[in-house]
Each structure stands twice: as structure tokens, then as C-alpha cells.
Design a protein around this motif. Structure first.
Motif, PDB file in Angstrom:
ATOM      1  N   ASP A   1      26.931 -39.369   7.368  1.00 59.85           N
ATOM      2  CA  ASP A   1      27.953 -38.439   7.827  1.00 59.85           C
ATOM      3  C   ASP A   1      29.176 -38.610   6.930  1.00 59.85           C
ATOM      4  O   ASP A   1      29.500 -39.723   6.530  1.00 59.85           O
ATOM      5  N   ARG A   2      29.835 -37.503   6.626  1.00 59.64           N
ATOM      6  CA  ARG A   2      31.021 -37.549   5.766  1.00 59.64           C
ATOM      7  C   ARG A   2      32.270 -37.314   6.597  1.00 59.64           C
ATOM      8  O   ARG A   2      32.311 -36.437   7.437  1.00 59.64           O
ATOM      9  N   LEU A   3      33.286 -38.096   6.314  1.00 61.24           N
ATOM     10  CA  LEU A   3      34.602 -37.937   6.932  1.00 61.24           C
ATOM     11  C   LEU A   3      35.591 -37.571   5.836  1.00 61.24           C
ATOM     12  O   LEU A   3      35.488 -38.086   4.727  1.00 61.24           O
ATOM     13  N   GLU A   4      36.529 -36.712   6.152  1.00 65.09           N
ATOM     14  CA  GLU A   4      37.617 -36.438   5.212  1.00 65.09           C
ATOM     15  C   GLU A   4      38.913 -36.815   5.894  1.00 65.09           C
ATOM     16  O   GLU A   4      39.244 -36.291   6.950  1.00 65.09           O
ATOM     17  N   ILE A   5      39.628 -37.750   5.298  1.00 65.03           N
ATOM     18  CA  ILE A   5      40.870 -38.262   5.864  1.00 65.03           C
ATOM     19  C   ILE A   5      42.015 -37.869   4.934  1.00 65.03           C
ATOM     20  O   ILE A   5      42.054 -38.296   3.779  1.00 65.03           O
ATOM     21  N   PRO A   6      42.970 -37.053   5.427  1.00 62.22           N
ATOM     22  CA  PRO A   6      44.116 -36.701   4.579  1.00 62.22           C
ATOM     23  C   PRO A   6      45.131 -37.847   4.514  1.00 62.22           C
ATOM     24  O   PRO A   6      45.304 -38.589   5.479  1.00 62.22           O
ATOM     25  N   VAL A   7      45.767 -37.991   3.368  1.00 64.31           N
ATOM     26  CA  VAL A   7      46.823 -38.990   3.192  1.00 64.31           C
ATOM     27  C   VAL A   7      48.149 -38.232   3.207  1.00 64.31           C
ATOM     28  O   VAL A   7      48.461 -37.493   2.285  1.00 64.31           O
TER      29      VAL A   7
ATOM     30  N   LYS B   1      33.748 -52.194   6.986  1.00 62.91           N
ATOM     31  CA  LYS B   1      32.518 -52.455   6.236  1.00 62.91           C
ATOM     32  C   LYS B   1      31.452 -51.390   6.501  1.00 62.91           C
ATOM     33  O   LYS B   1      30.516 -51.259   5.737  1.00 62.91           O
ATOM     34  N   GLU B   2      31.609 -50.603   7.548  1.00 60.88           N
ATOM     35  CA  GLU B   2      30.655 -49.539   7.858  1.00 60.88           C
ATOM     36  C   GLU B   2      30.957 -48.258   7.086  1.00 60.88           C
ATOM     37  O   GLU B   2      30.278 -47.252   7.263  1.00 60.88           O
ATOM     38  N   ALA B   3      32.002 -48.263   6.264  1.00 63.71           N
ATOM     39  CA  ALA B   3      32.435 -47.067   5.543  1.00 63.71           C
ATOM     40  C   ALA B   3      32.350 -47.284   4.046  1.00 63.71           C
ATOM     41  O   ALA B   3      32.514 -48.391   3.550  1.00 63.71           O
TER      42      ALA B   3
ATOM     43  N   VAL C   1      37.324 -38.970   0.950  1.00 61.23           N
ATOM     44  CA  VAL C   1      35.986 -38.601   1.408  1.00 61.23           C
ATOM     45  C   VAL C   1      35.227 -39.900   1.654  1.00 61.23           C
ATOM     46  O   VAL C   1      34.999 -40.675   0.730  1.00 61.23           O
ATOM     47  N   ILE C   2      34.851 -40.119   2.904  1.00 59.21           N
ATOM     48  CA  ILE C   2      34.243 -41.380   3.307  1.00 59.21           C
ATOM     49  C   ILE C   2      32.857 -41.109   3.871  1.00 59.21           C
ATOM     50  O   ILE C   2      32.665 -40.191   4.658  1.00 59.21           O
ATOM     51  N   LEU C   3      31.905 -41.933   3.443  1.00 57.84           N
ATOM     52  CA  LEU C   3      30.528 -41.835   3.914  1.00 57.84           C
ATOM     53  C   LEU C   3      30.282 -42.941   4.926  1.00 57.84           C
ATOM     54  O   LEU C   3      30.644 -44.097   4.692  1.00 57.84           O
ATOM     55  N   THR C   4      29.686 -42.578   6.057  1.00 57.48           N
ATOM     56  CA  THR C   4      29.347 -43.549   7.091  1.00 57.48           C
ATOM     57  C   THR C   4      28.123 -43.051   7.845  1.00 57.48           C
ATOM     58  O   THR C   4      27.651 -41.947   7.618  1.00 57.48           O
ATOM     59  N   ASP C   5      27.625 -43.862   8.738  1.00 59.50           N
ATOM     60  CA  ASP C   5      26.517 -43.455   9.593  1.00 59.50           C
ATOM     61  C   ASP C   5      27.089 -42.650  10.751  1.00 59.50           C
ATOM     62  O   ASP C   5      28.178 -42.944  11.243  1.00 59.50           O
TER      63      ASP C   5
ATOM     64  N   VAL D   1      34.683 -45.902  12.712  1.00 53.27           N
ATOM     65  CA  VAL D   1      35.304 -45.837  11.383  1.00 53.27           C
ATOM     66  C   VAL D   1      36.601 -45.036  11.443  1.00 53.27           C
ATOM     67  O   VAL D   1      37.617 -45.439  10.872  1.00 53.27           O
ATOM     68  N   GLU D   2      36.591 -43.910  12.162  1.00 54.39           N
ATOM     69  CA  GLU D   2      37.821 -43.115  12.308  1.00 54.39           C
ATOM     70  C   GLU D   2      38.920 -43.930  12.988  1.00 54.39           C
ATOM     71  O   GLU D   2      40.082 -43.875  12.592  1.00 54.39           O
TER      72      GLU D   2
END
Length: 144
Positions: A67-73, A91-93, A120-124, A131-132
Motif C-alpha cells: 500500500d502506498r501513502l503520500e504524506i505532505p510536508v 521499520k514497517e515503512a 511517497v511511502i510503501l507499507t503493508d 505507519v500513519e
């Protein structure tokens, strides 16, 4: 012959470089011995091993449902001006990209994170909420 796990190719290449067949039999015995020793010790062909290390980090291999997460800075974020290596990532990201305007940067340890970037972060999928939460704590400055 041992490293590449290709003894016949090694025999042919060395014979071609030497230019005569005088040492063909000893070379064949040596190459086959090297191949057998590496095989008995469980060695992998060097090029396959290097490719595996370069293309698939262990974190990615363990993902069952990626699953992909997008986190704005945002402005004033504690991530601003920090390098990727300095951040306590969960460690899960796995940070797989940084969107910076129209371009996407492939991050490495020395990559600086700037305001306006989108991480752009990849996680399960099963770890997404955790992770969020962890990244939210980093962004609020609770973890330094």
C-alpha cells in the motif's frame, strides 16, 4: 567459474584469451572443482545475488498487500531541512519517493526533505494505520 557458476563459459573464455589448448584439461578440472565447491557450500551466482540485493529490499519482500501513502510536508514541519537518514522512520515503512513539484526524486540517505515535498511511502495494508500514526508523531515533533 565458481563465482559466476558458469564453468564451461569460464573454460572457453580463458582458452580463447591464452590462445592455445595446452592447458585446457587442467583448466577444465580446476573450473569444475571451483563450481562444485561453491555449489556444495550453497553459494549463489554473483550476478543474481547482486541483482536481488539491488532490486528488492527485505522490507518490500515481506509485504503481503503493498500500500502506498503520500504524506505532505507542510511549512514549519520538523522534517524540513532534514536528511532522510536523520529521520526515525517506522521499520514497517519504506520511503520510495519524494514528489517535488513536477519531478519525483528517488531518495537516499543524503536526500534533503523540503517544505512542499510529498513523501511517497510503501507499507503493508495491514500496517497502514500504524505507519500513519508514527509518521504523524514525527510531523508533530513528538519524536526527535
Amino acid at each position: 567459474a565458481g563465482i559466476g557458476k558458469a564453468p564451461f563459459t569460464a573454460i572457453l573464455l580463458v582458452t580463447e584469451m591464452v590462445g592455445n589448448l595446452t592447458h585446457l584439461m587442467p583448466l577444465a578440472v580446476l573450473s569444475l572443482t571451483a563450481y562444485l565447491v561453491v555449489d556444495l557450500l550453497g553459494g549463489a551466482p554473483i550476478y543474481e545475488a547482486l541483482l536481488e540485493q539491488m532490486t528488492m529490499p527485505k522490507t518490500v519482500q515481506q509485504l503481503h498487500r503493498p500500500d502506498r501513502l503520500e504524506i505532505p510536508v507542510f511549512f514549519g514541519s520538523p522534517l524540513n531541512g532534514k536528511t532522510v537518514r536523520d529521520m526515525p522512520w517506522p521499520k514497517e515503512a519504506l520511503l520510495i519517493g519524494i514528489r517535488r513539484g513536477e519531478q519525483e526524486v528517488i531518495p537516499h540517505g543524503d536526500t534533503l526533505i523540503h517544505e512542499g515535498d510529498s513523501l511517497v511511502i510503501l507499507t503493508d495494508a495491514t500496517k497502514r494505520t500504524y505507519v500513519e500514526y508514527q509518521i504523524g508523531k514525527i510531523l508533530k515533533g513528538l519524536i526527535k
